[in-house]
Design an enzyme around this catalytic site. Sequence first.
Site, PDB file in Angstrom:
ATOM      1  N   HIS A 122      33.645 -93.725   1.755  1.00  0.00           N
ATOM      2  CA  HIS A 122      33.883 -92.740   0.697  1.00  0.00           C
ATOM      3  C   HIS A 122      33.722 -93.329  -0.707  1.00  0.00           C
ATOM      4  CE1 HIS A 122      38.175 -94.223   0.709  1.00  0.00           C
ATOM      5  NE2 HIS A 122      38.042 -93.990  -0.579  1.00  0.00           N
ATOM      6  N   ASP A 152      34.980 -94.629   8.108  1.00  0.00           N
ATOM      7  CA  ASP A 152      35.079 -94.823   6.661  1.00  0.00           C
ATOM      8  C   ASP A 152      34.703 -96.254   6.259  1.00  0.00           C
ATOM      9  OD1 ASP A 152      35.420 -94.041   4.058  1.00  0.00           O
ATOM     10  OD2 ASP A 152      37.598 -94.280   4.049  1.00  0.00           O
ATOM     11  N   SER A 230      40.520 -98.534  -2.779  1.00  0.00           N
ATOM     12  CA  SER A 230      39.775 -98.219  -1.566  1.00  0.00           C
ATOM     13  C   SER A 230      38.663 -99.233  -1.313  1.00  0.00           C
ATOM     14  CB  SER A 230      39.161 -96.826  -1.661  1.00  0.00           C
ATOM     15  OG  SER A 230      40.153 -95.838  -1.626  1.00  0.00           O
TER      16      SER A 230
END
Length: 397
Positions: A122, A152, A230
Amino acid sequence: MSESPTGSPPERPNARGGQRVNGWLVVALLLVVAALLLRYRLPILSDLRDPDAKPRAVTPRGELADVEKTQIEIFREASVSVVHITTAALARTSDFGVARVPQGTGTGFVWSEDGYIVTNFHVVSGAQSAVVTLADNSTYTASLVGLEPSKDLAVLKINAERGALRAIPVGQSSELQVGQNVYAIGSPFGLQQTLTTGVISGLGREIRSLNNAVIRDVIQTDAAINPGNSGGPLLDSAGRLIGVNTAIYSNSGSSAGIGFAIPVDTVNRIIPDLIRYGRVERPALGVEIVPDSVLEDMRRNGIAGLDSEGVLIQTVLPGSAAEQAGLQGTRFDTEERRYVLGDLIVAFDEAPVTKAADLFDALDNAAVGETVTLTVIRAGESIEVELTLQPLPTLNP
């Protein structure tokens, strides 16, 4: 109107005299206030300043606590492997013009010294370009190597000078225990090389990826993970990678003490495929199965041979690992005019299989070329069948 006895007008009060009396009262009050100020020496600016002021003597600190030494050493060793990622997309500015528009930022880490960088899917999803900034602030344009949206995960590649990159040490998530100390390094809100600390709050959690696939065995931590973290590493107290920070649970969008990381065992299985093929090679048995709902209807209709819970094989694909191992599918017996049930898979490498999701989970944790043992019920008897998993795209009916 009456007149005074002398015939002159009546006398009026002297207004100027009254004002004079009030003025004296004000003066008297000011004198009292001034006397009180002098009496109690209320501070004035000259009293607040000291021309002889000097720096305070430094109190010796002494030795750092052991936990501080550990944290400092972990950050010093691991931070050189953590990178900042900036992505951009192309946007049309006019009929003939295109501009590069910043899209977002995230974190990544050096997987290998030949330039492979791991981050979240992402972080780079939808981007036309990405720039990687190393710990020494040198920057490199990155190329996309591979994506795995269902986990992911993504891999980028940069062409850095020899010796400029240090791969992060890799640990093992299957050994983790709730309560262990953990450390997250990343770029929350664009603040590069930020260290946060916490513990493992939970194991075996489930979250959903951008494509709504379930990511299992996720690590939960209370180490602060914010937007920008992230794709960054979650480390154990030995400075080893144990997870990739990927999500938070928060109503505000900022850390609320509930963060999630993809376990390193999953990462270590997925990343080599992304580097080799640009995608994940998914292992398969080479069978088509009866949907769980249909199997339940068959049980309710009293079809014999379905006393055990499991996954019923409907079709064995030609040329597949399942065919080579001798697995049997469900068939229609034309002579007896009835269906003969195929093998009912009840275990995968001794792990119970009660529904289709159990079988898919087991395959998800296996690898192409791996030899596995299936326990199946065939004609009322339990038997074990060994087979070598093949890549899913090569299986054609």
